[in-house]
Design an enzyme around this catalytic site. Structure first.
Site, PDB file in Angstrom:
ATOM      1  N   SER A 119      -4.475   8.009   9.232  1.00 56.37           N
ATOM      2  CA  SER A 119      -5.835   7.895   8.681  1.00 56.37           C
ATOM      3  C   SER A 119      -6.641   9.112   9.130  1.00 56.37           C
ATOM      4  O   SER A 119      -6.325   9.714  10.168  1.00 56.37           O
ATOM      5  CB  SER A 119      -6.501   6.632   9.226  1.00 56.37           C
ATOM      6  OG  SER A 119      -7.901   6.652   8.989  1.00 56.37           O
ATOM      7  N   TYR A 141      -8.354   1.407  16.416  1.00 58.72           N
ATOM      8  CA  TYR A 141      -7.822   2.000  15.170  1.00 58.72           C
ATOM      9  C   TYR A 141      -7.678   3.510  15.350  1.00 58.72           C
ATOM     10  O   TYR A 141      -6.632   4.079  15.031  1.00 58.72           O
ATOM     11  CB  TYR A 141      -8.775   1.669  14.018  1.00 58.72           C
ATOM     12  CG  TYR A 141      -8.259   2.040  12.631  1.00 58.72           C
ATOM     13  CD1 TYR A 141      -7.199   1.346  12.056  1.00 58.72           C
ATOM     14  CD2 TYR A 141      -8.859   3.052  11.886  1.00 58.72           C
ATOM     15  CE1 TYR A 141      -6.736   1.664  10.784  1.00 58.72           C
ATOM     16  CE2 TYR A 141      -8.412   3.373  10.610  1.00 58.72           C
ATOM     17  CZ  TYR A 141      -7.349   2.673  10.064  1.00 58.72           C
ATOM     18  OH  TYR A 141      -6.888   2.987   8.795  1.00 58.72           O
TER      19      TYR A 141
HETATM   20  N1  LIG Z   1      -7.999   2.034   2.479  1.00 57.22           N
HETATM   21  C1  LIG Z   1      -8.362   3.100   3.159  1.00 57.22           C
HETATM   22  O1  LIG Z   1      -9.448   3.665   2.931  1.00 57.22           O
HETATM   23  C2  LIG Z   1      -7.450   3.667   4.212  1.00 57.22           C
HETATM   24  C3  LIG Z   1      -7.839   4.854   4.832  1.00 57.22           C
HETATM   25  C4  LIG Z   1      -7.023   5.420   5.789  1.00 57.22           C
HETATM   26  C5  LIG Z   1      -5.832   4.801   6.125  1.00 57.22           C
HETATM   27  N2  LIG Z   1      -5.468   3.639   5.527  1.00 57.22           N
HETATM   28  C6  LIG Z   1      -4.195   3.047   5.930  1.00 57.22           C
HETATM   29  O2  LIG Z   1      -3.460   2.721   4.777  1.00 57.22           O
HETATM   30  C7  LIG Z   1      -2.561   1.658   5.075  1.00 57.22           C
HETATM   31  C8  LIG Z   1      -2.677   0.594   3.993  1.00 57.22           C
HETATM   32  O3  LIG Z   1      -3.967  -0.008   4.092  1.00 57.22           O
HETATM   33  P1  LIG Z   1      -4.765  -0.544   2.826  1.00 57.22           P
HETATM   34  O4  LIG Z   1      -6.025   0.203   2.769  1.00 57.22           O
HETATM   35  O5  LIG Z   1      -3.887  -0.601   1.639  1.00 57.22           O
HETATM   36  O6  LIG Z   1      -5.145  -2.007   3.354  1.00 57.22           O
HETATM   37  P2  LIG Z   1      -4.679  -3.456   2.905  1.00 57.22           P
HETATM   38  O7  LIG Z   1      -4.898  -3.684   1.465  1.00 57.22           O
HETATM   39  O8  LIG Z   1      -5.333  -4.363   3.891  1.00 57.22           O
HETATM   40  O9  LIG Z   1      -3.104  -3.418   3.158  1.00 57.22           O
HETATM   41  C9  LIG Z   1      -2.535  -3.532   4.431  1.00 57.22           C
HETATM   42  C10 LIG Z   1      -1.103  -3.972   4.243  1.00 57.22           C
HETATM   43  O10 LIG Z   1      -0.483  -4.059   5.535  1.00 57.22           O
HETATM   44  C11 LIG Z   1       0.203  -5.288   5.603  1.00 57.22           C
HETATM   45  N3  LIG Z   1       0.299  -5.730   6.989  1.00 57.22           N
HETATM   46  C12 LIG Z   1      -0.709  -5.918   7.882  1.00 57.22           C
HETATM   47  N4  LIG Z   1      -0.199  -6.382   9.037  1.00 57.22           N
HETATM   48  C13 LIG Z   1       1.155  -6.480   8.870  1.00 57.22           C
HETATM   49  C14 LIG Z   1       2.215  -6.906   9.685  1.00 57.22           C
HETATM   50  N5  LIG Z   1       2.020  -7.340  10.940  1.00 57.22           N
HETATM   51  N6  LIG Z   1       3.476  -6.871   9.180  1.00 57.22           N
HETATM   52  C15 LIG Z   1       3.688  -6.447   7.928  1.00 57.22           C
HETATM   53  N7  LIG Z   1       2.731  -6.034   7.092  1.00 57.22           N
HETATM   54  C16 LIG Z   1       1.470  -6.065   7.567  1.00 57.22           C
HETATM   55  C17 LIG Z   1      -0.609  -6.247   4.754  1.00 57.22           C
HETATM   56  O11 LIG Z   1       0.229  -7.294   4.283  1.00 57.22           O
HETATM   57  P3  LIG Z   1       0.300  -8.796   4.835  1.00 57.22           P
HETATM   58  O12 LIG Z   1      -1.090  -9.199   5.229  1.00 57.22           O
HETATM   59  O13 LIG Z   1       0.839  -9.541   3.666  1.00 57.22           O
HETATM   60  O14 LIG Z   1       1.258  -8.757   5.969  1.00 57.22           O
HETATM   61  C18 LIG Z   1      -0.985  -5.344   3.599  1.00 57.22           C
HETATM   62  O15 LIG Z   1       0.054  -5.307   2.652  1.00 57.22           O
HETATM   63  C19 LIG Z   1      -2.925   1.174   6.466  1.00 57.22           C
HETATM   64  O16 LIG Z   1      -2.024   1.724   7.420  1.00 57.22           O
HETATM   65  C20 LIG Z   1      -4.318   1.740   6.681  1.00 57.22           C
HETATM   66  O17 LIG Z   1      -4.633   1.925   8.032  1.00 57.22           O
HETATM   67  C21 LIG Z   1      -6.257   3.057   4.588  1.00 57.22           C
END
Ligand SMILES: NC(=O)c1ccc[n+]([C@@H]2O[C@H](COP(=O)([O-])OP(=O)(O)OC[C@H]3O[C@@H](n4cnc5c(N)ncnc54)[C@H](OP(=O)(O)O)[C@@H]3O)[C@@H](O)[C@H]2O)c1
Length: 255
Positions: A142, A159
């Site tokens: 991130s 985080y």
């Molecule tokens: N959205 C942004 O602006 C942003 C910015 C920078 C970085 N990121 C990074 O991008 C990645 C994806 O995030 P997102 O934004 O798409 O958020 P999201 O929609 O909340 O997706 C997170 C995913 O991680 C899974 N997850 C969480 N805990 C888990 C566990 N213990 N075991 C297996 N799966 C798990 C969740 O699935 P389940 O709940 O079904 O397990 C979900 O599929 C993350 O690493 C986040 O830090 C996002």
């Protein structure tokens, strides 16, 4: 060199957000996908949708922080597909709070999912990639690995720490496994709408206005804008690139 047709990809955190979008995008390029996350129903629905695109998709319920579940999930993938070409370590959580407000469980949750999860999944996938003498590991960090904010909505010390650790882990892995034809690279996204952000950052008009003023692109990312970078690191276009990261943030981190 960007061709991904016929490849096998494991995507963690495929049940929503960026992981779900990536799974669909891979499938449209002819990649067979193994979808990992905890919410099995969401994975199964997605697998059905993906199969209509003419590739194979399997839903594998797995908590990336639990070693036995990870081990069994990777065994399931290998039994089904016989190999793993791409590992997208995307699962993550964004726990809010600073060192003075966090409790130890919140700290552990960030570290266990965001860092240990990548370690555990890689622990079982890397030996397979070593045998193949081929593999593309793409870790999702991130911009919060190196950007913090005093604004309350952005105070997430665990985080920040966990996402910085992803960069260090990726470099270590990259150095060790390049000799086996494996690249390990990292993506640092800026602001994307997902379950993680829709009820927090995207709910705050004040935050969004500030973001749009600061960000050179004057907007958050649009759906799918991470996929080009994911494809680059997943394909032979990046065959001599390892231990690197690309920031996908509309220029936010350069101003
Ligand atoms: N959205 C942004 O602006 C942003 C910015 C920078 C970085 N990121 C990074 O991008 C990645 C994806 O995030 P997102 O934004 O798409 O958020 P999201 O929609 O909340 O997706 C997170 C995913 O991680 C899974 N997850 C969480 N805990 C888990 C566990 N213990 N075991 C297996 N799966 C798990 C969740 O699935 P389940 O709940 O079904 O397990 C979900 O599929 C993350 O690493 C986040 O830090 C996002």
């Amino acid at each position: 060199m960007f061709d991904l047709k016929g490849k096998i990809a494991v995507i963690t955190g495929a049940s929503s957000g960026l992981g779900r979008d990536a799974a669909l995008a891979y499938a449209k390029e002819g990649v067979n996908v193994a979808l990992l996350a905890r919410r099995a129903e969401k994975l199964e629905e997605l697998a059905k949708e993906i199969e209509t695109l003419g590739v194979k998709a399997i839903a594998v319920k797995c908590d990336v922080a639990k070693e036995e579940e990870v081990k069994s999930a990777i065994e399931t993938v290998v039994n089904e597909f016989g190999r793993i070409d791409i590992l997208l370590n995307n699962a993550g959580v964004a726990v809010r709070g600073g060192v003075d407000t966090l409790n130890n469980d919140d700290w552990d949750k960030s570290m266990n999912i965001n860092v240990k999860g990548i370690y555990l999944v890689s622990k079982y996938v890397i030996p397979i990639m070593k045998q193949q003498n081929y593999g593309k590991v793409v870790n999702v960090s991130s911009i919060n690995a190196f950007l913090a904010d005093k604004n309350d909505i952005f105070i997430r010390h665990s985080y920040n720490a966990s996402k910085a650790a992803v960069l260090g882990l990726s470099q270590g892995m990259a150095a060790s496994y390049a000799q086996y034809g494996i690249t390990v690279n990292t993506i640092c996204p800026g602001l994307f709408e997902s379950e993680m952000t829709e009820n927090t950052l995207f709910k705050s008009q004040e935050f969004l206005s500030k973001y749009n003023i600061l960000c050179p692109a004057s907007r958050p990312a649009k759906r799918g804008e991470l996929n080009g970078t994911i494809f680059y690191f997943s394909s032979d276009a990046s065959s001599y690139v390892t231990g690197q990261y690309i920031v996908v943030d509309g220029g936010l981190s350069i101003v």
